[in-house]
Scaffold this active site. Structure first.
Site, PDB file in Angstrom:
ATOM      1  N   SER A 143       0.866  -1.176   0.000  1.00 32.30           N
ATOM      2  CA  SER A 143       0.000   0.000   0.000  1.00 32.30           C
ATOM      3  C   SER A 143       0.898   1.220   0.000  1.00 32.30           C
ATOM      4  CB  SER A 143      -0.887   0.002   1.251  1.00 32.30           C
ATOM      5  OG  SER A 143      -1.510   1.253   1.441  1.00 32.30           O
ATOM      6  N   TYR A 157      -1.825  -0.964  10.513  1.00 31.90           N
ATOM      7  CA  TYR A 157      -1.817  -1.283   9.084  1.00 31.90           C
ATOM      8  C   TYR A 157      -0.569  -0.698   8.430  1.00 31.90           C
ATOM      9  CZ  TYR A 157      -3.609  -1.554   4.262  1.00 31.90           C
ATOM     10  OH  TYR A 157      -3.783  -1.823   2.915  1.00 31.90           O
TER      11      TYR A 157
END
Length: 253
Positions: A143, A157
């Site tokens: 990401s 995350y």
């Protein structure tokens, strides 16, 4: 000509979003697929789409946070195909409580195991096949949170996805002598079901301006079809209408 004819690809998180898109595009290139996700029904639906395109897909549901389940899929791949050419290491998750003020130890454990540990487990299964073949490509979905630290995705995350980036680069450092290539894909905002976990819901108009699953799936196909002497170590794919850039521009006005 199907560029991946005779190749075997294992796609995780294959029941929806980026994983589904990647699976369908690899099938178009002739790869035989192994599809993994937590729920059987979405995987069966993707397998049916693959079959409709004339491809083959084996459904292997599993919780990839369980190392025993990951090893079992490796055993299945060995028995069914005897080889593994492509790992699309795409499974991941996020949770709604993201800030340190509400993050619990249980949430941290879920984020790290669901995004980093599970990815590393899959790598340990894939590498022995690829070493024996002296060939193989691993493609990991990280990401932009794996490169840029911001409060948007949450600390758990963000930390886990940074780990995925580091993991991929270490594979190239060790396994390049075995003809193995590792690529980490860093998407910006992608309109996938994981966005449902965001505390603030997004409009249909906002979602339409984001990167779509098919865009990332096509990028994964490109990486998988590169010749063996080439590796793309890391690649970003972001929306042209980049909301983080626009927020920064507006802050300066």
């Amino acid at each position: 000509m199907a560029r991946l004819q005779g190749k075997v690809a294992w796609v995780t998180g294959a029941g929806s979003g980026i994983g589904e898109a990647a699976a369908l595009m690899l099938a178009e290139e002739g790869a035989a697929l192994v599809l993994t996700g937590r729920r059987r029904a979405p995987l069966e639906a993707v397998a049916a789409k693959v079959a409709a395109k004339g491809g083959t897909a084996e459904v292997q549901p599993a919780d990839l946070m369980d190392p025993g389940a990951v090893k079992a899929i490796g055993a299945f791949i060995g028995q069914r195909f005897g080889r593994l050419d492509i790992l699309v290491n795409n499974a991941g998750l996020n949770i709604t409580p993201r800030r340190w003020s509400v993050l619990t130890t249980e949430g941290i454990d879920e984020l790290v195991r669901g995004n980093l540990s599970s990815a590393m487990y899959c790598v340990t299964v894939a590498l022995p096949f690829m070493r024996a073949q002296k060939d193989g490509v691993l493609i990991h979905t990280s990401s932009m949170a794996g490169r840029n630290v911001s409060p948007l995705s949450g600390p758990g995350y963000t930390a886990a996805k940074h780990g995925v980036v580091a993991m991929s680069h270490t594979i190239n450092m060790e396994e390049c002598v075995n003809g193995i290539r590792s690529c980490v894909v860093l998407p910006g905002e992608v309109a996938t079901p994981i966005l449902d976990k965001r505390p603030n819901k997004l409009s249909t108009e906002e979602l339409a301006k984001m990167v779509q699953s098919e865009d990332v799936g096509d990028l994964i196909r490109y990486v998988a079809c590169l010749p063996p002497h080439v590796v793309i170590n890391e690649v970003w794919i972001t929306p042209t209408h980049n909301r983080s850039y626009i927020a920064a521009l507006n802050a300066k006005l």
